[in-house]
Design an enzyme around this catalytic site. Structure first.
Site, PDB file in Angstrom:
ATOM      1  CB  SER A 154     -16.856  37.275  47.660  1.00  0.00           C
ATOM      2  OG  SER A 154     -16.649  35.888  47.518  1.00  0.00           O
ATOM      3  CE  LYS A 167     -13.248  36.402  45.948  1.00  0.00           C
ATOM      4  NZ  LYS A 167     -13.655  35.599  47.105  1.00  0.00           N
TER       5      LYS A 167
END
Length: 236
Positions: A154, A191
């Site tokens: 990600s 993230k």
């Protein structure tokens, strides 16, 4: 001698971001990373400022790559000289090969490596720690508290790949644009932090993944910010 071009405050901020990224990692930031750091919703806003900087001759833009930003050769040469000088002052390269930590390691950090994290237990709980590694503090932009084994892609476009070891410093807060480790219920994720007022989002660096909007039902906890990365398959 030609006078230096006059830059707006925003243009100077973006130029500083580019320089700092190259000094820290050897690579320029992506448009998306610049946009996230400055709080833009779209990478297009960052692109407009980059085009203006290119017209003024302080950067060069290269098509066909997400990191297609270059500094003029004299500026880049100064940065490379500084990076090489810093590298010469580091301990021997063996510190980068991540040997298991002996009982006492001088001039090194002994960091726990966190693997899979079970729900309901602190991230540094004993059952989460796979082993300890001796690493040099010079590898990182800040002093880390632990290493986290990255799982998934990600954050691929930020240069963080599956299997990498992310160095994490435990802090209670983060700034927009920083890469963080967050706990969401039973999951731990890496993230980029984006907060506007009370609205918090965790942004991936891969278009195949969706941003995560954090709400009261997310079971959210900030586990720290990234201060460095180690890839175990390099040749050093």
């Amino acid at each position: 001698m030609t006078d230096a071009p006059k830059l707006t405050a925003r243009q100077q901020q973006i130029l500083d971001l580019v320089r700092e990224a190259i000094e820290r990692t050897g690579a320029p930031p992506t448009r998306a990373e610049i946009a996230a750091t400055l709080g833009y919703r779209s990478a297009n806003a960052a692109e407009e400022h980059l085009q203006a900087l290119a017209r003024k001759g302080v950067i060069e833009l290269v098509g066909g790559t997400s990191r297609g930003i270059r500094l003029p050769q004299p500026t880049l040469a100064r940065i490379n000289d500084a990076r090489e000088a810093k590298a010469r002052t580091r301990p021997a390269p063996a510190a980068r090969t991540l040997p298991a930590a002996p009982p006492a390691v001088l001039a090194s950090l002994s960091l726990p490596l966190v693997g899979r994290v079970a729900a309901g237990h602190p991230i540094l709980a004993e059952q989460h720690i796979e082993e300890h590694y001796a690493v040099s503090p010079a590898l990182f932009s800040g002093t880390p508290d632990y290493l986290l084994r990255v799982r998934g892609l990600s954050m691929r476009d930020a240069g963080i790949l599956d299997g990498d070891l992310l160095a994490v410093r435990r802090l209670p807060t983060a700034r927009n644009g920083q890469i963080v480790v967050a706990r969401l219920g039973e999951e731990v994720t890496v993230k980029r932090w984006e907060q506007q007022g009370r609205r918090l989002r965790l942004l991936p660096a891969n278009p195949d993944f969706e941003p995560i909007t954090v709400d009261e039902s997310s079971g959210f906890a900030l586990e720290g910010i990234a201060v460095g990365l180690i890839r175990k398959d390099f040749n050093a």
